[in-house]
Write a protein that holds these residues in place. Structure first.
Motif, short mmCIF file in Angstrom:
data_model
loop_
_atom_site.label_atom_id
_atom_site.label_comp_id
_atom_site.label_asym_id
_atom_site.label_seq_id
_atom_site.Cartn_x
_atom_site.Cartn_y
_atom_site.Cartn_z
N LEU A 180 61.64 -45.53 49.01
CA LEU A 180 62.66 -44.71 48.32
C LEU A 180 62.92 -45.23 46.94
O LEU A 180 63.10 -44.48 45.97
N HIS A 181 62.91 -46.60 46.80
CA HIS A 181 63.14 -47.19 45.49
C HIS A 181 62.04 -46.79 44.52
O HIS A 181 62.30 -46.47 43.35
N ASP A 182 60.79 -46.84 45.03
CA ASP A 182 59.66 -46.46 44.15
C ASP A 182 59.72 -44.99 43.74
O ASP A 182 59.40 -44.63 42.61
N GLU A 183 60.14 -44.14 44.71
CA GLU A 183 60.21 -42.71 44.40
C GLU A 183 61.31 -42.39 43.39
O GLU A 183 61.17 -41.47 42.57
N LEU A 184 62.40 -43.17 43.42
CA LEU A 184 63.53 -42.89 42.53
C LEU A 184 63.44 -43.63 41.22
O LEU A 184 64.30 -43.45 40.34
N GLN A 185 62.43 -44.51 41.07
CA GLN A 185 62.32 -45.27 39.85
C GLN A 185 62.17 -44.37 38.63
O GLN A 185 62.81 -44.62 37.60
N PRO A 186 61.37 -43.27 38.62
CA PRO A 186 61.29 -42.39 37.43
C PRO A 186 62.61 -41.71 37.09
O PRO A 186 62.85 -41.34 35.95
N LEU A 187 63.43 -41.54 38.13
CA LEU A 187 64.72 -40.90 37.86
C LEU A 187 65.56 -41.72 36.91
O LEU A 187 66.30 -41.17 36.08
N ASN A 188 65.43 -43.04 37.01
CA ASN A 188 66.18 -43.91 36.13
C ASN A 188 65.80 -43.67 34.67
O ASN A 188 66.66 -43.59 33.79
N ARG A 189 64.52 -43.51 34.45
CA ARG A 189 64.07 -43.25 33.06
C ARG A 189 64.56 -41.87 32.59
O ARG A 189 64.95 -41.72 31.43
N THR A 190 64.54 -40.90 33.50
CA THR A 190 65.01 -39.55 33.11
C THR A 190 66.49 -39.57 32.75
O THR A 190 66.91 -38.96 31.74
N LEU A 191 67.29 -40.32 33.55
CA LEU A 191 68.73 -40.37 33.27
C LEU A 191 68.99 -41.08 31.97
O LEU A 191 69.93 -40.75 31.24
#
Length: 472
Positions: free
Chosen positions: A38-49
């Motif tokens: 889950l952490h790996d899947e949500l890692q790009p979200l951090n960059r988007t935010l």
């Protein structure tokens, strides 16, 4: 910002799926590999935010800078709005002024065209050979008369007596129930005594900015004179045709006079003067009878003038009947006379012309009997006259077979006749209708009771009215 919405929604779906798994087994500890995944899947979200946050910060900084700039020049927007409003108002006023100018030019052009048309119309009316008179119907004052009208009527100002007489003659030619735009036909006696025959139309028109009446008339005097000549020729032909009957009628009082004179001579020679006065009275009565006959012939033979005067239709019908009575007697035709008209009752017109109409109808009835004797026609002619309201009705009925159906509708048209060329011209009934219409009346023809029926209606003349101007 709208470009990041699909990415955020995709990560939102991943988180929703993980939360659904946890809800299914709330008492079970999530394994570390699942959390790492889950952490790996949500890692790009951090960059988007982070990108969204940076964009928001930059947008807020721009807003702040614009607010600072506006704060430094607070009157710019009102001034800009004011400038825009004033500019729009000026443009609108200029455009409206241009439109008003164009409309003004169009109105001026139309007025110039109308003035030009009026000038052309006046020039055309002045050049017309017909009489054109414009007048105010409220006060009967002439507003305009073309040169032809001034030449024939009067060159004096429009308020002169001649113009008033002319307008009254034209008005008298119209019946009370006739509207504008009807044909008019009347005679007018000029100041020099000559009589004009005029025919045309009266119509309402707009003249000089107000509603007035216009008379457009043709001078039909020459036509009138030709018609009078035809009438006179027809009357002389009738006199020639009736010469033998007139001679026979005059011969009777002459015979009585000759016998009475011989008896008076014998009485005078015998000294019997007591009976002499009766013989002289008889001679005087027969002379008066002969005088009436010759006076009737003289009156009937004189040239008509178309001058309108009041006369007794009863007396005129009596004179017409007495004129043909002897000829009817010689032809074996019985006259049935029923005249229920007071002697004081009058109509307006030319009496000798009206007498000619009656004589013409009676002669036509006599000729019809002559043509139909072999068919067993009963030689009876009825002459009736009645008062019907304000009208005088005269009916002449024969029993000679009637009018042929093919000519019944055109019997009053010129040159329509059933007689031979030696007996008639076909103008008698046409002229009769013209005479009756000039008296504001009407004449009709129909077939009734085995013969022809001619009906004449004429308006009564009242003493409190005035004669037509042509008769004054």
């Amino acid at each position: 910002m709208p470009a990041h919405i699909p990415t955020i929604k995709r990560y939102e779906a991943i988180i929703d799926d993980f939360l659904a798994e946890v809800d299914l087994q709330p008492d079970v500890i999530v394994p570390a590999p699942r959390l790492n995944k889950l952490h790996d899947e949500l890692q790009p979200l951090n960059r988007t935010l982070q990108k969204i946050l940076q964009t928001s910060v930059a947008y807020n900084e721009n807003i702040y800078k614009r607010e600072q700039e506006l704060a430094k020049s607070p009157a710019f927007i009102p001034l800009a709005l004011m400038f825009f409003s004033v500019t729009s108002l000026v443009v609108f006023v200029l455009m409206q002024a241009m439109r008003d100018r164009q409309r003004l030019l169009a109105v001026e052009h139309a007025q110039a065209e109308a003035t030009h048309m009026q000038e052309n119309l006046r020039a055309l009316i002045r050049a017309m050979p017909a009489l054109v008179v414009v007048f105010d119907s409220l006060n009967n004052v002439v507003s305009f008369a073309n040169p032809q009208a001034q030449t024939l009527i009067d060159t004096a100002p429009p308020t002169s007596r001649e113009w008033r007489r002319f307008l009254k003659a034209a008005q008298d030619s119209l019946s009370a129930d006739q509207a504008e735009g009807v044909l008019v036909s009347f005679s007018f006696q000029r100041a020099n005594g000559s009589i004009l025959a005029l025919r045309g139309r009266r119509q309402r028109v707009m003249w000089e900015g107000r509603q007035q009446c216009m008379l457009a008339l043709a001078d039909t005097t020459q036509i009138r004179d030709a018609e009078l000549q035809i009438m006179q020729t027809a009357k002389l032909a009738t006199l020639g045709e009736m010469a033998s009957a007139i001679a026979h009628e005059i011969n009777q009082p002459l015979t009585v006079i000759r016998m009475a004179a011989a008896n008076a001579q014998r009485l005078l020679a015998n000294g019997n003067t007591a009976s002499l006065e009766a013989k002289l009275e008889r001679i005087n009565a027969q002379i008066e009878r002969a005088r009436r006959i010759t006076d009737q012939v003289r009156r009937y033979g004189r040239t008509p003038t178309l001058t309108s005067e009041p006369f007794s239709p009863r007396r005129a019908i009596d004179l017409a009947i007495s004129f043909v009575a002897e000829q009817y007697g010689m032809s074996g035709i019985r006259l049935v006379i029923d005249l229920d008209l007071p002697l004081e009752l009058q109509v307006a017109g030319e009496q000798t012309l009206f007498e000619q109409v009656i004589v013409n109808l009676l002669i036509n009835a006599r000729d019809a009997f002559e043509e139909n004797r072999s068919k067993g026609a009963h030689p009876i002619v009825q002459v009736q006259a009645r008062v019907e309201g304000e009208q005088v009705s005269v009916r002449i009925q024969d029993q000679a077979g009637g009018i042929r159906q093919d000519i019944l509708d055109v019997v009053f048209e010129p040159f329509t006749t059933t007689k031979s060329e030696s007996q008639g011209t076909g103008l008698g009934l046409s002229l009769s209708r013209k005479i009756i219409r000039s008296m504001k009346g009407e004449i009709t023809a129909s077939n009734s009771a085995g013969g022809a029926l001619f009906a004449i209606t004429l308006p009564q003349y009242h003493r409190d009215g005035e004669m037509s101007e042509a008769a004054q």
